[in-house]
Every structure is written in C-alpha cells, then in structure tokens.
Design a protein around this motif. Structure first.
Motif: not given
Length: 232
Positions: A113-115, A139-141, A192-197, A217-220
């Motif tokens: 997955k890519v943001l 998969d792409i946002t 993006v609730p699953d940002l960490v992924e 930095r809070a999740g990635v």
C-alpha cells in the motif's frame, strides 16, 4: 558535452503549451529515442529552452505524466521570472535536457500500500506515480493539498486515474494558516486508517513537507517516508 549529445540524439522540441490553471501550464515536448532516457515517474530532468530570455538557465522540472512514445510532459507553476516566461514558449522551440535525476520512484517502495501526499506544484511527480505505481483496488491513495479548489491542477486526469484504478483521491483544501490542519496526525488517520501499513511519498513546499513528515512520525517509520521538496 553530455547535454549536446542528448540534444542531438533526442532532438527535443516544444509541441504545445497548455494552460492548466491560474499561473500553471503544461509543456508537451516531442523527440526521438526517448525510451533511452530511462526517465521514471517521480523523476525530473533539467531543461534549457532555446528561446530568448530562457536559453541561459536550466531548471529542474518533474515529469507530470509517464514518457509515452515520442512525447514527454512537464507542468510548471509561475514561481519566478523564468517559469513565468515558459508560458510564452513557441511550438518548435528546441529543448536541451539532462537527466533524469531523483529517487522518488517505484524503486523506493517497500509495502503493497502506498500513500501519495502532494502540496501545490508537488502534484506533478505525484500525478505520474498515481498512474503508474503497481497496485490493486484500494492500494494507492493520493492526498492533494491546495489553498482553494481553483488551485487544483490536472484534476480531470487525477479523477480519471482514480476511477480507472479504484484508487483513493482526496482534496485537502484550505489556507496554510487555518486552524484545522488536514495533514495533522489525527486527520491523516481519519483519511487513511491503516496508515501504518503504507509507504508514503511526499512532495510539496518546504513548510508543508516538514510539518507532514513530523505528523507521519506518529505511525510511519522514517525509512518508509520518501520525500522531495519544491522550493523554487
């Protein structure tokens, strides 16, 4: 001598200058053997337009669409005298190009997955990546930050890509000094609730890019945030 060899080999010329929005134009160029440039979505080339008051300066411009056959395209915002003069380019003008440069490409990706996060003129490389990064539905946002709706450029293309790929597309509108920050950690997690992924690709002006990196930095992990800054 490399620019001279490239000029002779690729014979780049301006095909069209197209208005995309207030102060923003796309320059379509045509040439020969462009596949040999190996220019990837997310990269930029330094271009020198051989026209009066432009020939003496080479500036970096990202590809705003994948190289296709004998054409390539950049999209330019009038941020200075040189970029303003690009609006007056004539069809047939010769172009010297060196590159490609930059590492904001698919090769940096580590997750399915890519943001993509773009601010202002930073949408140019993101538009090319939005179309070409491999991925299935969801998969792409792309998050596109702009001051107002009329400042969104390449909007029709972005929406067509999102529909064709079943990709996420969100416009984050508002002045940079507004109380609500759509790129704050809580706002990002709402979108993006699953940002960490995700891997995150980020391109925008310095202030926005710095603040967004801090929010991420809070999740990635830092190694999954790939960025390029537009400061001219």
């Amino acid at each position: 001598m490399v620019p001279v060899r490239q000029a002779l080999r690729h014979a780049l010329r301006v095909a069209e200058v197209r208005v995309e929005g207030p102060g923003v134009v796309s320059v379509v160029m045509y040439g020969q053997h462009l596949a040999e440039l190996r220019a990837e979505p997310g990269q930029f080339l330094r271009r020198r337009f051989l026209q009066r008051r432009l020939w003496y300066t080479a500036l970096p411009f990202s590809l705003s669409a994948p190289v296709r056959g004998g054409t390539l395209r950049i999209t330019v915002k009038a941020l200075g005298g040189h970029s303003r003069r690009i609006r007056r380019l004539r069809a047939g003008t010769r172009v010297l190009a060196t590159g490609p440069f930059g590492a904001l490409t698919a090769a940096r990706r580590t997750r399915p997955k890519v943001l993509l996060i773009a601010g202002g003129v930073g949408i140019t490389p993101m538009r090319a990546l939005f179309e070409t990064l491999p991925g299935g539905p969801g998969d792409i946002t792309l998050l596109y930050r702009a001051g107002a709706e009329e400042q969104l450029v390449l909007r029709a293309e972005l929406e067509a890509i999102a529909a064709a790929r079943q990709a996420g597309l969100h416009y984050l509108l508002g002045r940079s000094d507004d109380a609500h920050d759509p790129l704050a950690p809580r706002s990002l997690l709402t979108l993006v609730p699953d940002l960490v992924e995700h891997d995150v690709y980020l391109c925008g002006p310095p202030g926005m890019s710095d603040a967004t990196r801090a929010a991420l930095r809070a999740g990635v992990p830092a190694g999954r945030v790939h960025s390029e800054c537009f400061s001219f």
